[in-house]
Write a protein that holds these residues in place. Structure first.
Motif, PDB file in Angstrom:
ATOM      1  N   TYR A  65      -5.819   0.661  -1.537  1.00 40.09           N
ATOM      2  CA  TYR A  65      -5.679   1.727  -0.549  1.00 40.09           C
ATOM      3  C   TYR A  65      -6.736   2.817  -0.699  1.00 40.09           C
ATOM      4  O   TYR A  65      -7.382   3.199   0.260  1.00 40.09           O
ATOM      5  CB  TYR A  65      -4.284   2.360  -0.649  1.00 40.09           C
ATOM      6  CG  TYR A  65      -4.059   3.426   0.391  1.00 40.09           C
ATOM      7  CD1 TYR A  65      -3.613   3.097   1.660  1.00 40.09           C
ATOM      8  CD2 TYR A  65      -4.342   4.758   0.115  1.00 40.09           C
ATOM      9  CE1 TYR A  65      -3.444   4.062   2.634  1.00 40.09           C
ATOM     10  CE2 TYR A  65      -4.176   5.739   1.077  1.00 40.09           C
ATOM     11  CZ  TYR A  65      -3.722   5.391   2.338  1.00 40.09           C
ATOM     12  OH  TYR A  65      -3.565   6.348   3.298  1.00 40.09           O
ATOM     13  N   ALA A  66      -6.885   3.329  -1.908  1.00 34.31           N
ATOM     14  CA  ALA A  66      -7.704   4.524  -2.109  1.00 34.31           C
ATOM     15  C   ALA A  66      -8.995   4.191  -2.835  1.00 34.31           C
ATOM     16  O   ALA A  66      -9.157   4.469  -4.020  1.00 34.31           O
ATOM     17  CB  ALA A  66      -6.909   5.577  -2.882  1.00 34.31           C
ATOM     18  N   SER A  87      -4.606  -0.966  -5.844  1.00 31.61           N
ATOM     19  CA  SER A  87      -3.706  -1.190  -4.717  1.00 31.61           C
ATOM     20  C   SER A  87      -4.482  -1.536  -3.453  1.00 31.61           C
ATOM     21  O   SER A  87      -3.910  -2.026  -2.488  1.00 31.61           O
ATOM     22  CB  SER A  87      -2.861   0.071  -4.461  1.00 31.61           C
ATOM     23  OG  SER A  87      -3.656   1.093  -3.893  1.00 31.61           O
ATOM     24  N   TYR A 137      -7.393   3.085 -11.093  1.00 32.54           N
ATOM     25  CA  TYR A 137      -8.804   2.705 -11.038  1.00 32.54           C
ATOM     26  C   TYR A 137      -9.183   2.023 -12.352  1.00 32.54           C
ATOM     27  O   TYR A 137      -9.413   2.698 -13.362  1.00 32.54           O
ATOM     28  CB  TYR A 137      -9.674   3.941 -10.799  1.00 32.54           C
ATOM     29  CG  TYR A 137      -9.449   4.547  -9.432  1.00 32.54           C
ATOM     30  CD1 TYR A 137     -10.153   4.105  -8.318  1.00 32.54           C
ATOM     31  CD2 TYR A 137      -8.495   5.553  -9.250  1.00 32.54           C
ATOM     32  CE1 TYR A 137      -9.923   4.639  -7.058  1.00 32.54           C
ATOM     33  CE2 TYR A 137      -8.266   6.102  -8.002  1.00 32.54           C
ATOM     34  CZ  TYR A 137      -8.980   5.637  -6.905  1.00 32.54           C
ATOM     35  OH  TYR A 137      -8.744   6.161  -5.656  1.00 32.54           O
ATOM     36  N   LYS A 155       0.838  -1.193   0.000  1.00 33.52           N
ATOM     37  CA  LYS A 155       0.000   0.000   0.000  1.00 33.52           C
ATOM     38  C   LYS A 155       0.876   1.247   0.000  1.00 33.52           C
ATOM     39  O   LYS A 155       1.777   1.398   0.812  1.00 33.52           O
ATOM     40  CB  LYS A 155      -0.916   0.000   1.222  1.00 33.52           C
ATOM     41  CG  LYS A 155      -1.921  -1.158   1.185  1.00 33.52           C
ATOM     42  CD  LYS A 155      -2.861  -1.115   2.353  1.00 33.52           C
ATOM     43  CE  LYS A 155      -3.884  -2.250   2.278  1.00 33.52           C
ATOM     44  NZ  LYS A 155      -4.823  -2.229   3.399  1.00 33.52           N
ATOM     45  N   VAL A 172      -2.065   5.423  -7.532  1.00 37.27           N
ATOM     46  CA  VAL A 172      -3.396   4.811  -7.532  1.00 37.27           C
ATOM     47  C   VAL A 172      -3.758   4.466  -8.960  1.00 37.27           C
ATOM     48  O   VAL A 172      -3.332   5.123  -9.914  1.00 37.27           O
ATOM     49  CB  VAL A 172      -4.481   5.742  -6.937  1.00 37.27           C
ATOM     50  CG1 VAL A 172      -4.267   5.954  -5.452  1.00 37.27           C
ATOM     51  CG2 VAL A 172      -4.524   7.077  -7.664  1.00 37.27           C
ATOM     52  N   ASP A 186      -9.625   1.114  -6.042  1.00 38.98           N
ATOM     53  CA  ASP A 186      -8.246   1.306  -6.460  1.00 38.98           C
ATOM     54  C   ASP A 186      -7.562  -0.056  -6.427  1.00 38.98           C
ATOM     55  O   ASP A 186      -7.731  -0.823  -5.476  1.00 38.98           O
ATOM     56  CB  ASP A 186      -7.558   2.277  -5.491  1.00 38.98           C
ATOM     57  CG  ASP A 186      -6.046   2.236  -5.569  1.00 38.98           C
ATOM     58  OD1 ASP A 186      -5.525   2.117  -6.699  1.00 38.98           O
ATOM     59  OD2 ASP A 186      -5.393   2.307  -4.515  1.00 38.98           O
TER      60      ASP A 186
END
Length: 605
Positions: free
Chosen positions: A186-187, A184, A174, A28, A172, A182
């Motif tokens: 994370y977001a 990853s 998408y 992350k 990031v 995301d």
């Protein structure tokens, strides 16, 4: 021969499935971090990227690494052998008389003036030459038909200079495959609007794309990504539903509590990036490409904090470069709102996107190289078939793939290869997208090593349905029973044309490239040499499909060569469709017309 098992359907073979490795970005990255990630840079050197996972996958070639910038002082102050088979191819001066006590020239003043002029020229060259040679010249190196006469390979191509596989420098990403997650982890984004955003299978990458309606003020809010006082690269695929000739469609925005905003939009059918977009004294760059509706465009926006420069790239080519010094975006995290599909500007207020968005990526603190941007936009898929993750696409798109259990790993032309051992062997990936253009350019490149000259076989098979059939269904490259290479294409009236190439030797690696453009037609290269080209310019019927096409290697169908697949081939070409026995390596698809210099590089790894 391995007996394949039945899975989802009664006659469907057991397959090894490699989905899009969106979870490949394992660790992350905190996009909110303000900590310094990179050293202060006076120039633009290549800096080694950090691997994402603990195991770094071997690369075929060492790619150039992104330039990473962080907080810096941002104060504004290709002779070919003969092609075969088809078409080869001073005013008068006055003297001073009777002049008493003429003024003597000031020597020191002349010297100083000369030094000032020389200094100014050197300063201009210092600024202009790096920009020209690093950005403008390589970005404008377009494919040209005249390049087929160039001999030798040149190092000045972008082949092999891709964005590193599974790079950690993407903050990031998408994919918008039916969600706002995301990759990853994370977001994660949150959808807003009068009704929820939609998704469509008519995408460019992966399985689906995001659909936004400006009328309903739909957008995606994502966690804060620090773009302030640093370099960054933002990349995405977009398709407008309506013309923006007199409109503004917000694409990306970040505004803090003091309305210090960064805005990316489509304004009057041009891409626009603006810093301080909510005030009169803003820094705005407008691209030159007319953004038409219902066509996929790849957009890259770069801010270079070393050159104090904004840049816009469209479909991998430079589209706009800011002039003068552009200070960095100065927004803060306080009260910041970061959005996809929405932006704010003084002239238009808050505007929303109208159309599709796919594979949205932000790389904070990173300036992608010109070659990396070109490859991100046009290297559609790249399967090196190495022993480590042999079925993974190593382009930025990370397309999924499947194969039969009867495929094995063997020694390749470069590292490892897939070996097709039986009548049921195949490799397949849904990785040929529809750009929306009537006749988009494309190129295929691969190495083959047949085990025998007898028996023929399919090398590349195209279809719009998973089992190798459908309204689009033909062998793009195949062999005859005697091992002669055949290239085919599908015309707009659903008929086919093609030509023969040379006989491909057995037990030897041979490089093949199939290149198409509306201007130059189909050209076939073998071993880096132009072998044949179409008499006329084909009009390929590849626009009228909605989903991404399936590309099958080594067979006509995942059901094997005995499958009942009714496809059309040119009878006079005597293609022996079906299983190819031998090895295939280094398979690439480009959404552009490769020139002979690039093909030479691919044919001489």
């Amino acid at each position: 021969m391995s007996k394949e098992k039945v899975t989802a359907q009664k006659h469907r073979p057991t397959i090894t499935i490699v989905p899009r490795r969106l979870s490949a970005i394992q660790h992350k990255i905190n996009p909110q971090s303000d900590n310094k990630q990179d050293a202060h840079l006076n120039n633009i050197p290549d800096v080694q990227s950090t691997a994402i996972s603990s195991t770094i996958l071997p690369a075929k070639r060492l790619p150039p690494l992104e330039t990473k910038h962080d907080l810096v002082d941002l104060n504004p102050n290709n002779r070919l052998s003969t092609p075969i088979n088809v078409r080869i191819l001073t005013p008068k001066t006055e003297t001073s008389r009777n002049v008493k006590n003429p003024k003597q020239p000031n020597v020191w003043s002349g010297i100083c003036s000369g030094l000032i002029i020389i200094g100014s020229v050197l300063t201009a060259l210092t600024i202009y030459l790096p920009i020209y040679y690093l950005i403008i010249q390589p970005a404008n190196s377009q494919s040209s038909f005249t390049n087929i006469t160039v001999s030798g390979c040149y190092a000045t191509t972008c082949i092999g200079q891709e964005t590193p596989y599974r790079t950690s420098t993407i903050t990031v990403i998408y994919p918008f495959d039916a969600n706002t997650n995301d990759a990853s982890g994370y977001a994660i984004g949150t959808a807003f609007g009068l009704s929820g955003p939609g998704y469509t299978g008519y995408c460019y990458v992966g399985y689906q794309a995001l659909v936004l309606a400006s009328l309903y003020q739909q957008y995606i809010s994502i966690p804060y990504v620090n773009l302030s006082q640093r370099s960054f690269t933002i990349e995405t695929w977009i398709m407008l539903y309506n013309s923006a000739a007199s409109s503004n469609y917000g694409l990306f925005g970040q505004c803090d509590s003091n309305s210090i905003c960064l805005s990316i939009s489509v304004q009057n059918s041009r891409f626009v990036v603006s810093f301080n977009s909510m005030v009169t004294n803003n820094y705005t760059l407008t691209g030159s490409t007319f953004v038409s509706a219902n066509i996929w465009f790849h957009l890259t926006v770069v801010y270079d904090a070393v050159l104090y420069q904004q840049r816009i790239y469209v479909n991998g080519r430079i589209d706009g470069i800011s002039s003068g010094i552009v200070p960095s975006y100065q927004g803060t995290s306080t009260g910041s709102l970061t959005t996809i599909g929405r932006s704010s500007s003084l002239g238009y207020g808050t505007t929303y996107f109208q159309g599709r968005i796919d594979n949205f990526m932000i790389s904070a603190g990173v300036v992608r190289t010109t070659c990396q941007i070109l490859n991100d936009a046009t290297l559609t898929a790249y399967f090196p078939f190495d022993a480590t993750d042999p079925l993974n696409d190593r382009s930025i798109n990370l397309y999924g793939s499947v194969s039969s259990p009867s495929i094995t790993i063997s020694t390749g032309r470069v590292n490892d290869a897939l070996y097709f051992t039986s009548s049921t062997s195949y490799f397949q990936s849904q990785c040929f997208p529809n750009s929306g253009l009537d006749d988009p350019p494309y190129s295929f490149s691969l190495w083959i090593n047949p085990s025998s000259l007898i028996g023929g076989g399919t090398i590349i098979h195209m279809s719009n349905l998973i089992y190798g059939n459908g309204s689009i269904c033909y062998d793009l490259l195949a062999l005859t029973n005697t091992g002669q290479l055949v290239a085919q294409w599908m015309l707009s009236n659903n008929t086919f044309d093609g030509f023969h190439g040379p006989t491909i030797p057995a037990g030897t690696w041979t490089h093949i490239a199939y290149v198409y453009s509306e201007t130059n037609g189909v050209r076939l290269y073998v071993g880096g040499q132009l072998i044949a080209m179409s008499f006329n310019t084909p009009i390929l019927n590849i626009k009228d499909f909605i989903t991404i096409l399936y590309v099958t290697l080594g067979n006509i169908s995942p059901l094997g060569s005995s499958a009942s697949v009714s496809c059309n081939n040119v009878a006079a070409l005597s293609i022996a469709s079906g299983s190819f026995i031998g090895a295939i390596d280094e398979f690439r698809i480009y959404s552009r017309e490769l020139d002979s210099r690039e093909i030479c590089v691919l044919a001489n790894p």
